[in-house]
Design an enzyme around this catalytic site. Structure first.
Site, PDB file in Angstrom:
ATOM      1  N   GLN A  71       0.831  -1.203   0.000  1.00 13.05           N
ATOM      2  CA  GLN A  71       0.000   0.000   0.000  1.00 13.05           C
ATOM      3  C   GLN A  71       0.865   1.251   0.000  1.00 13.05           C
ATOM      4  OE1 GLN A  71      -2.467   1.722   3.382  1.00 13.05           O
ATOM      5  NE2 GLN A  71      -4.096   0.882   2.111  1.00 13.05           N
ATOM      6  N   CYS A 101      -7.379   5.816   5.197  1.00 12.34           N
ATOM      7  CA  CYS A 101      -6.870   6.093   6.541  1.00 12.34           C
ATOM      8  C   CYS A 101      -7.452   7.389   7.090  1.00 12.34           C
ATOM      9  CB  CYS A 101      -5.341   6.179   6.504  1.00 12.34           C
ATOM     10  SG  CYS A 101      -4.612   6.530   8.122  1.00 12.34           S
TER      11      CYS A 101
END
Length: 328
Positions: A71, A101
């Site tokens: 990621q 996030c």
């Protein structure tokens, strides 16, 4: 089974990327215990950070299951494209983009889930990354910026049009962080809106919950996050339930302790004698949260800064010891 580009996963259960959690030893452990896909910790796209110890550790893939998914995070399309190429050169077989996030330190830089409020920038980043690499690109998102601005369906369509191979959707908005309950109606709407595989994420803490979420959303798979902390066998339990309709029991207490011992030893080897024991403390702490009869020993374990002492304490306190003896 879900397909990500040329890769057919062994099952429909993915381990979510979690900063400070899904390092190489934890990914290896969860894969060994049944996760069909594991995703690395978030790697910053800023090229000035590539030579830091943190990035070096986050981009290791020794003996990792395939496809190796990494990621990346950032808000500059060209930096993200360069980061994708850099990580592919290091062995990444799938590039995952972080737009999920909610951490303030990430969102302050207009990255992570903050990007969901800027759909043109989302498109620019996705197009740049997809064009930069020959491997599949996946995307992790939330349902929107806030409950009043759930644009997950729109983002999902942008992603599909840009060439993204699969999506993971956390059933909360950026504003919700991890508060309240995840909702799955928006994930179901996203599944209905696109033809690429969608992984449902958020509050999936048991095999039964995973089965219910898949039934509700029609998703191709589930992604397990915080619930796997201290329970690295959870992904495997879920995969077994989805395959057979029954949930296997968790490992016996003795087996769990043996897994913990091996995991802590792997952390020591991976991080070294100074950092390894410090990283081990949080993993042992998560394990102890599921063993309240031993939770009083957490402080004593956290006081240890020596690798051998930590392993000795695990052996002395846990191995072959029943809960009744510990409570006595």
């Amino acid at each position: 089974m879900p397909q990500i580009g040329p890769y057919t996963l062994t099952n429909a259960v993915a381990l979510a990327p979690m900063a400070g959690v899904t390092d190489l030893p934890f990914r290896q452990l969860c894969a060994r215990l049944g996760a069909g896909l594991v995703v690395s910790e978030m790697v910053n796209s800023n090229p000035r950070l590539r030579n830091t110890d943190k990035t070096r550790l986050r981009t290791r893939h020794d003996a990792e299951i395939e496809p190796r998914s990494v990621q990346i995070a950032g808000n500059d399309p060209q930096q993200m494209a360069a980061a994708a190429r850099y990580n592919v050169a290091l062995g990444a077989q799938v590039i995952d983009i972080n737009m999920g996030c909610p951490a303030k330190k990430v969102c302050r830089k207009a990255a992570g889930s903050a990007l969901l409020a800027d759909e043109p920038l989302v498109l620019d980043i996705l197009q740049a990354v997809v064009a930069a690499v020959q491997v599949p690109v996946t995307l992790k998102i939330r349902t929107g910026s806030s409950p009043q601005a759930r644009n997950g369906v729109s983002i999902a369509r942008i992603a599909e049009d840009a060439g993204v191979a699969a999506l993971a959707v956390h059933g909360r908005t950026r504003a919700c962080a991890f508060r309240g309950r995840a909702e799955y109606d928006t994930i179901a709407d996203i599944v209905a809106a696109v033809d690429i595989p969608v992984f449902a994420n958020g509050d999936i803490d048991s095999a039964e919950k995973a089965e219910a979420v898949l039934r509700h959303t029609g998703a191709a798979g589930v992604m397990v996050g915080r619930a796997a902390q201290g329970r690295p066998w959870l992904c495997g339990q879920i995969a077994a339930r989805l395959a057979t309709g029954s949930t296997p029991p968790a490992p016996s207490l003795a087996q769990q302790v043996a897994l913990l011992h091996d995991h802590v030893s792997a952390l020591h080897l991976f991080y070294g004698d100074f950092l390894g024991p410090r990283i081990a403390r949080k993993h042992v702490g998560w394990f102890l949260q599921h063993q309240p009869q031993w939770l009083t020993h957490r402080a004593a374990f956290n006081a240890l800064d020596d690798s051998a002492a930590q392993l000795h304490m695990i052996d002395q306190l846990f191995t072959g010891t029943t809960a009744e003896n510990m409570a006595a």
